[in-house]
Scaffold this motif. Structure first.
Motif, PDB file in Angstrom:
ATOM      1  N   ARG A  46      -9.166   4.128  -3.334  1.00  0.00           N
ATOM      2  CA  ARG A  46      -7.760   4.850  -3.037  1.00  0.00           C
ATOM      3  C   ARG A  46      -6.873   4.121  -3.196  1.00  0.00           C
ATOM      4  O   ARG A  46      -5.767   4.693  -3.798  1.00  0.00           O
ATOM      5  N   LEU A  47      -6.748   2.748  -2.975  1.00  0.00           N
ATOM      6  CA  LEU A  47      -5.632   1.623  -3.317  1.00  0.00           C
ATOM      7  C   LEU A  47      -5.475   1.782  -4.921  1.00  0.00           C
ATOM      8  O   LEU A  47      -4.274   1.803  -5.636  1.00  0.00           O
ATOM      9  N   ILE A  48      -6.705   1.449  -5.727  1.00  0.00           N
ATOM     10  CA  ILE A  48      -6.491   1.254  -7.265  1.00  0.00           C
ATOM     11  C   ILE A  48      -5.949   2.630  -7.962  1.00  0.00           C
ATOM     12  O   ILE A  48      -5.004   2.601  -8.748  1.00  0.00           O
ATOM     13  N   SER A  49      -6.647   3.703  -7.502  1.00  0.00           N
ATOM     14  CA  SER A  49      -6.313   5.075  -8.127  1.00  0.00           C
ATOM     15  C   SER A  49      -4.719   5.417  -7.900  1.00  0.00           C
ATOM     16  O   SER A  49      -4.000   5.829  -8.452  1.00  0.00           O
ATOM     17  N   GLY A  50      -4.425   5.166  -6.601  1.00  0.00           N
ATOM     18  CA  GLY A  50      -2.829   5.397  -6.189  1.00  0.00           C
ATOM     19  C   GLY A  50      -1.843   4.547  -7.139  1.00  0.00           C
ATOM     20  O   GLY A  50      -0.788   5.108  -7.482  1.00  0.00           O
TER      21      GLY A  50
ATOM     22  N   ALA B 106       0.938  -1.225  -0.117  1.00  0.00           N
ATOM     23  CA  ALA B 106       0.194   0.168  -0.093  1.00  0.00           C
ATOM     24  C   ALA B 106       0.904   1.109  -0.086  1.00  0.00           C
ATOM     25  O   ALA B 106       0.539   2.410  -0.468  1.00  0.00           O
ATOM     26  N   MET B 107       1.954   1.119   0.689  1.00  0.00           N
ATOM     27  CA  MET B 107       3.036   2.235   0.971  1.00  0.00           C
ATOM     28  C   MET B 107       3.616   2.347  -0.618  1.00  0.00           C
ATOM     29  O   MET B 107       3.678   3.747  -1.281  1.00  0.00           O
ATOM     30  N   VAL B 108       4.242   1.537  -0.856  1.00  0.00           N
ATOM     31  CA  VAL B 108       5.139   1.677  -1.986  1.00  0.00           C
ATOM     32  C   VAL B 108       4.546   1.807  -3.446  1.00  0.00           C
ATOM     33  O   VAL B 108       5.107   2.413  -4.542  1.00  0.00           O
ATOM     34  N   ALA B 109       3.180   1.064  -3.476  1.00  0.00           N
ATOM     35  CA  ALA B 109       2.748   0.826  -4.689  1.00  0.00           C
ATOM     36  C   ALA B 109       1.535   2.012  -4.925  1.00  0.00           C
ATOM     37  O   ALA B 109       1.224   2.501  -6.059  1.00  0.00           O
ATOM     38  N   ALA B 110       0.733   2.204  -3.820  1.00  0.00           N
ATOM     39  CA  ALA B 110      -0.290   3.201  -3.792  1.00  0.00           C
ATOM     40  C   ALA B 110      -0.134   4.528  -3.127  1.00  0.00           C
ATOM     41  O   ALA B 110      -1.002   5.153  -3.138  1.00  0.00           O
TER      42      ALA B 110
END
Length: 275
Positions: free
Chosen positions: A146-150, A113-117
């Motif tokens: 939030r995850l996918i858009s990131g 979640a931190m490095v990819a999104a």
């Protein structure tokens, strides 16, 4: 133990013993902490743990998180060399390399979640703490967006972003922290080493610790016999309350069953009988 005159702690057990891993790979693990269930026994010949970190993965992979996130088969296929490991980015390689590109541990989900999104550390911690509640009650849609858009903003493909979300959702029910898995794996290894090299003492201790685990005393006794242990029956002349080791004429340990295994006989009564 008294028979062998060995005073051992966890740190005294020899590391990375090949015979112990050979036994584990055959799922010869009745009575062994954590890896004696049917699910673990089914996984052991497939994963074939050959070193300590393999046991860390073994402990963590037979859990609802990795199973529901469809991570078990990809991991096994990559481990066997049937499919190649491709990392969508160098940042994710650092997060996932130790588990062949599939997230198995709770910490990896947070790191993804931190490095990819682009989640902050505190946002990732909220994600970790909230996953179980969201999985039970729903309400993950805003986190999905939030995850996918990131991830899309950072150049990851839509299909990959969707896959990561499904994996995170799988962890919602139960993800296992790597530190916990490592602690468990140490107890797995030590238990297996004792079973492999001191089967009589191992069986004796297990029987004296009942009820626990997946197996009845009769099954533990049968397993001890399969491992070459001579098992002597309960005998009012020789048995104590607990099971114990006795010396054979060849100076090897035999397992004497204790009065604790006599159904309906309480400890106080047994102690009066044995004086």
């Amino acid at each position: 133990n008294d028979f062998h005159k060995l005073d051992m702690g966890l740190s005294d057990v020899p590391a990375e013993d090949p015979e112990t891993y050979k036994m584990i790979q055959k799922a010869d693990t009745i009575g062994v902490f954590q890896i004696e269930s049917r699910a673990q026994m089914a996984m052991l010949p497939r994963l074939k743990p050959a070193c300590f970190y393999d046991l860390v993965i073994e402990v963590a992979i037979v859990r609802p998180g990795p199973i529901q996130g469809n991570m078990v088969h990809p991991y096994l296929q990559r481990r066997r060399g049937e499919t190649s490991v491709v990392y969508p980015s160098e940042a994710l390689r650092k997060v996932l390399q130790r588990t062949l590109g599939v997230p198995i541990f709770q910490e990896q989900v947070m790191q993804i979640a931190m490095v990819a999104a682009g989640f902050s550390g505190s946002e990732a911690d909220v994600l970790r703490r909230s996953m179980a509640a969201w999985a039970r009650r729903g309400g993950m849609e805003h986190m999905r967006q939030r995850l996918i858009s990131g991830m899309l903003e950072r150049g990851y493909q839509q299909a990959f972003a969707e896959q990561v979300f499904e994996q995170i959702k799988g962890f919602g029910e139960y993800g296992f922290p790597e530190s916990h898995a490592a602690s468990f794996a140490l107890l797995v290894y030590v238990s297996a080493w004792l079973k492999c090299h001191h089967p009589a003492a191992f069986a004796c201790a297990l029987l004296n610790s009942q009820p626990m685990g997946f197996y009845q005393p009769a099954q533990l006794v049968q397993d001890a016999r399969r491992h070459g242990v001579t098992v002597l029956p309960v005998d009012i002349r020789y048995s104590h309350w607990d099971c114990a080791l006795e010396r054979s004429p060849q100076n090897t340990p035999r397992l004497r069953l204790g009065l604790r295994l006599v159904k309906g006989l309480g400890q106080q009564t047994a102690q009066r009988v044995t004086g």
